[in-house]
Design an enzyme around this catalytic site. Structure first.
Site, PDB file in Angstrom:
ATOM      1  N   THR A   1       2.165  62.403  21.071  1.00  0.00           N
ATOM      2  CA  THR A   1       3.256  63.327  21.443  1.00  0.00           C
ATOM      3  C   THR A   1       2.436  64.544  22.085  1.00  0.00           C
ATOM      4  O   THR A   1       1.318  64.939  21.724  1.00  0.00           O
ATOM      5  CB  THR A   1       4.127  63.961  20.358  1.00  0.00           C
TER       6      THR A   1
ATOM      7  N   SER B   1       4.289  71.137  13.800  1.00  0.00           N
ATOM      8  CA  SER B   1       4.966  70.723  12.491  1.00  0.00           C
ATOM      9  C   SER B   1       4.075  69.584  11.914  1.00  0.00           C
ATOM     10  O   SER B   1       3.187  69.121  12.578  1.00  0.00           O
ATOM     11  CB  SER B   1       6.547  69.858  12.820  1.00  0.00           C
TER      12      SER B   1
ATOM     13  N   TYR C   1       4.784  66.586  11.298  1.00  0.00           N
ATOM     14  CA  TYR C   1       4.810  65.426  12.015  1.00  0.00           C
ATOM     15  C   TYR C   1       3.960  65.424  13.131  1.00  0.00           C
ATOM     16  O   TYR C   1       3.116  64.434  13.224  1.00  0.00           O
ATOM     17  CB  TYR C   1       6.466  65.176  12.684  1.00  0.00           C
ATOM     18  N   HIS C   2       4.010  66.500  13.849  1.00  0.00           N
ATOM     19  CA  HIS C   2       2.973  66.508  15.045  1.00  0.00           C
ATOM     20  C   HIS C   2       1.554  66.754  14.472  1.00  0.00           C
ATOM     21  O   HIS C   2       0.567  65.918  15.108  1.00  0.00           O
ATOM     22  CB  HIS C   2       3.191  67.844  15.773  1.00  0.00           C
TER      23      HIS C   2
ATOM     24  N   LYS D   1       0.400  63.175  14.343  1.00  0.00           N
ATOM     25  CA  LYS D   1      -0.072  62.727  15.400  1.00  0.00           C
ATOM     26  C   LYS D   1      -1.650  63.003  15.790  1.00  0.00           C
ATOM     27  O   LYS D   1      -2.191  62.200  16.544  1.00  0.00           O
ATOM     28  CB  LYS D   1       1.079  62.924  16.191  1.00  0.00           C
TER      29      LYS D   1
HETATM   30  N1  LIG Z   1      11.576  59.303  20.889  1.00  0.00           N
HETATM   31  C1  LIG Z   1      10.698  60.347  21.349  1.00  0.00           C
HETATM   32  O1  LIG Z   1      11.483  61.343  22.121  1.00  0.00           O
HETATM   33  C2  LIG Z   1       9.656  60.360  21.209  1.00  0.00           C
HETATM   34  C3  LIG Z   1       8.643  61.589  21.668  1.00  0.00           C
HETATM   35  C4  LIG Z   1       7.139  61.419  21.482  1.00  0.00           C
HETATM   36  C5  LIG Z   1       6.696  60.506  20.721  1.00  0.00           C
HETATM   37  N2  LIG Z   1       7.493  59.629  20.053  1.00  0.00           N
HETATM   38  C6  LIG Z   1       6.636  58.561  19.176  1.00  0.00           C
HETATM   39  O2  LIG Z   1       7.089  57.440  19.629  1.00  0.00           O
HETATM   40  C7  LIG Z   1       7.147  56.486  18.631  1.00  0.00           C
HETATM   41  C8  LIG Z   1       8.685  55.477  18.476  1.00  0.00           C
HETATM   42  O3  LIG Z   1       9.518  56.560  18.507  1.00  0.00           O
HETATM   43  P1  LIG Z   1      11.101  56.249  18.367  1.00  0.00           P
HETATM   44  O4  LIG Z   1      11.857  57.462  18.839  1.00  0.00           O
HETATM   45  O5  LIG Z   1      11.124  55.060  19.018  1.00  0.00           O
HETATM   46  O6  LIG Z   1      11.090  56.356  16.802  1.00  0.00           O
HETATM   47  P2  LIG Z   1      12.135  55.249  15.920  1.00  0.00           P
HETATM   48  O7  LIG Z   1      11.949  56.061  14.485  1.00  0.00           O
HETATM   49  O8  LIG Z   1      13.212  55.007  16.314  1.00  0.00           O
HETATM   50  O9  LIG Z   1      11.103  54.050  16.017  1.00  0.00           O
HETATM   51  C9  LIG Z   1       9.999  53.768  15.054  1.00  0.00           C
HETATM   52  C10 LIG Z   1      10.245  52.194  14.419  1.00  0.00           C
HETATM   53  O10 LIG Z   1       8.910  52.185  13.646  1.00  0.00           O
HETATM   54  C11 LIG Z   1       9.199  51.588  12.410  1.00  0.00           C
HETATM   55  N3  LIG Z   1       8.479  51.897  11.458  1.00  0.00           N
HETATM   56  C12 LIG Z   1       8.068  53.144  10.896  1.00  0.00           C
HETATM   57  N4  LIG Z   1       6.908  53.075   9.897  1.00  0.00           N
HETATM   58  C13 LIG Z   1       6.874  51.709   9.739  1.00  0.00           C
HETATM   59  C14 LIG Z   1       5.995  51.045   8.756  1.00  0.00           C
HETATM   60  N5  LIG Z   1       5.277  51.478   7.954  1.00  0.00           N
HETATM   61  N6  LIG Z   1       6.269  49.348   9.003  1.00  0.00           N
HETATM   62  C15 LIG Z   1       7.014  49.048   9.780  1.00  0.00           C
HETATM   63  N7  LIG Z   1       7.810  49.531  10.757  1.00  0.00           N
HETATM   64  C16 LIG Z   1       7.621  51.009  10.689  1.00  0.00           C
HETATM   65  C17 LIG Z   1      10.833  52.082  11.998  1.00  0.00           C
HETATM   66  O11 LIG Z   1      11.481  51.504  11.103  1.00  0.00           O
HETATM   67  C18 LIG Z   1      11.187  52.476  13.507  1.00  0.00           C
HETATM   68  O12 LIG Z   1      12.074  51.196  13.826  1.00  0.00           O
HETATM   69  C19 LIG Z   1       7.068  57.016  17.253  1.00  0.00           C
HETATM   70  O13 LIG Z   1       5.557  56.922  17.133  1.00  0.00           O
HETATM   71  C20 LIG Z   1       7.204  58.523  17.812  1.00  0.00           C
HETATM   72  O14 LIG Z   1       6.576  59.551  17.080  1.00  0.00           O
HETATM   73  C21 LIG Z   1       8.840  59.534  20.440  1.00  0.00           C
END
Ligand SMILES: NC(=O)c1ccc[n+]([C@@H]2O[C@H](COP(=O)([O-])OP(=O)(O)OC[C@H]3O[C@@H](n4cnc5c(N)ncnc54)[C@H](O)[C@@H]3O)[C@@H](O)[C@H]2O)c1
Length: 388
Positions: free
Chosen positions: A147, A182, A184-185, A188
């Site tokens: 991120t 945060s 979370y960040h 990452k």
């Molecule tokens: N959506 C955004 O705006 C955004 C921005 C920056 C970074 N990200 C990163 O991109 C990635 C995907 O984001 P997203 O918005 O799709 O999130 P999301 O929560 O919708 O998808 C993540 C998926 O990973 C699965 N998961 C988590 N832990 C798990 C585990 N231990 N075993 C198996 N599955 C597991 C969850 O069930 C979920 O379906 C994340 O790592 C997030 O931090 C997202």
């Protein structure tokens, strides 16, 4: 390179299933893994998404009917090392996309249990992936979603992953300093350090995509089949800012701008996320390389996003109000922000910039579900001071 075997970890999520379909349509052999971690968190907190797609096996069936292509799915926990090794032995991926982390900053700041869940899930999942690759095939390219939030808002330009420093007449290039805002960040930043470490120790090939907040729900692959659209979270915990504003506008709820709304971040359309991930896979990092791309297409202040939604709402006759509310987070509301984002453009990304037409299309779809919008889910309930 085309026709790779790609394992998408976190395939059930907002970005995960859209990515599976996009890579599959591009001719790659794709498998997905997820344990419904995120659905479970949302259910336990009573935060249902507005669009709630079917479970993975059903989506894989729908995709097969639509495209004629198979996407095998594995319902497994990435924190279970033996289960991951078994999946990797069966599928033999050449590349892995790692989305499977707890993605919410407010969730990570709710309290001790949520902090622990975030830290353990995000770091153990990444460590297991590294260890499985170390044991099975060190040539597997890892594309991990990071991120832009790892950098914070330093008072100098943000480079793409690395910073060259001159010190007492000598020069060295380091990972760009991280100042996450945060827990979370912070995880990452830590998972990035973990991957960088194993690139140096075991010659792993890693691309870390430092992504900004994503908006939108549409993709070419989902077309007009609502069952293939991603989940649309609009609550204060899991909803990303622009998606939440669109739902608030449709519900007639004032947009919740935190503080003065001068916070500037880099944003991108969901469709550009899919392209970025594919481009990174198709031009992989070298063995031993920890490659970092800053993955966003344009920067906005939160107030600018709110104004864009007000404008789009007006096109549909909606009178959208904006409410500046006390900021629950600890962050600068006025700051310098100039991040570099060259790498993905050089690989061929052609951005879909934010425009009123896309917001209007999204508003129209959300308005169809207006009756199901829960107004009690959108005000911030977590402060960065600790406690819920
Ligand atoms: N959506 C955004 O705006 C955004 C921005 C920056 C970074 N990200 C990163 O991109 C990635 C995907 O984001 P997203 O918005 O799709 O999130 P999301 O929560 O919708 O998808 C993540 C998926 O990973 C699965 N998961 C988590 N832990 C798990 C585990 N231990 N075993 C198996 N599955 C597991 C969850 O069930 C979920 O379906 C994340 O790592 C997030 O931090 C997202």
């Amino acid at each position: 390179m085309s026709g790779m075997r790609v394992l998408v970890l976190g395939a059930d999520g907002y970005l995960g299933w859209a990515t599976c379909m996009h890579l599959s349509a591009a001719g790659h052999q794709v498998a997905g893994l997820d344990n419904y971690f995120r659905r479970d968190l949302a259910r336990n907190l009573d935060l249902p998404p507005l669009l709630d797609p079917p479970a993975l096996p059903q989506r894989a069936r729908l995709w097969r009917e639509r495209s004629g292509r198979e996407i095998p799915v594995f319902i497994q926990d990435l924190c279970d090392y033996d289960a991951l090794v078994e999946v990797m032995r069966r599928f033999e991926p050449q590349a892995v996309v790692h989305y499977a982390e707890q993605p919410s900053a407010p969730y990570s700041m709710m309290g001790p249990a949520e902090a622990r869940t975030t830290l353990v899930n995000n770091l153990v999942s990444t460590l297991n992936l590294v260890q499985a690759i170390g044991a099975l095939d060190r040539g597997v390219h890892v594309v991990k979603l990071g991120t832009m939030g790892v950098y914070g808002t330093p008072n100098i330009d943000i480079e793409e992953g690395y910073l060259t420093v001159q010190h007492k007449g000598r020069e060295h290039t380091f990972l760009y300093p991280k100042t996450p805002g945060s827990l979370y960040h912070l995880t990452k930043a830590q998972d990035g350090d973990l991957l960088y470490f194993y690139c140096r120790m075991w010659d792993l090939a890693v691309t870390d995509l430092n992504q900004g907040p994503v908006y939108g729900i549409f993709s070419q692959e989902a077309g007009d089949d609502p069952r293939l659209l991603p989940p649309l979270a609009y609550d204060d915990i899991f909803g990303t800012v622009l998606n939440r504003f669109v739902v608030q506008a449709a519900a007639g709820v004032p947009l919740t701008v935190y503080g003065q709304g001068g916070q500037t971040r880099g944003y991108l359309n969901l469709m550009d996320t899919l392209t970025c991930v594919r481009l990174a896979l198709e031009s992989p990092a070298e063995p031993g390389q920890y490659r970092v791309f800053n993955q966003f297409t344009e920067t906005f202040t939160v107030m600018e996003l709110a104004r864009a939604v007000v404008e789009a709402g007006a096109e549909l006759g909606l009178q959208v109000e904006v409410n500046n509310i006390p900021n629950p987070r600890r962050e600068a509301e006025e700051h310098y922000y100039n991040p570099v984002h060259r790498g993905l453009l050089e690989l061929g990304l052609q951005p879909h910039y934010l425009d009123t037409a896309m917001l209007v299309k999204m508003l129209r779809l959300v308005l169809e579900h207006r009756d199901r919008i829960r107004r009690d889910l959108m005000d911030p309930r977590v402060t960065w001071q600790g406690g819920a």
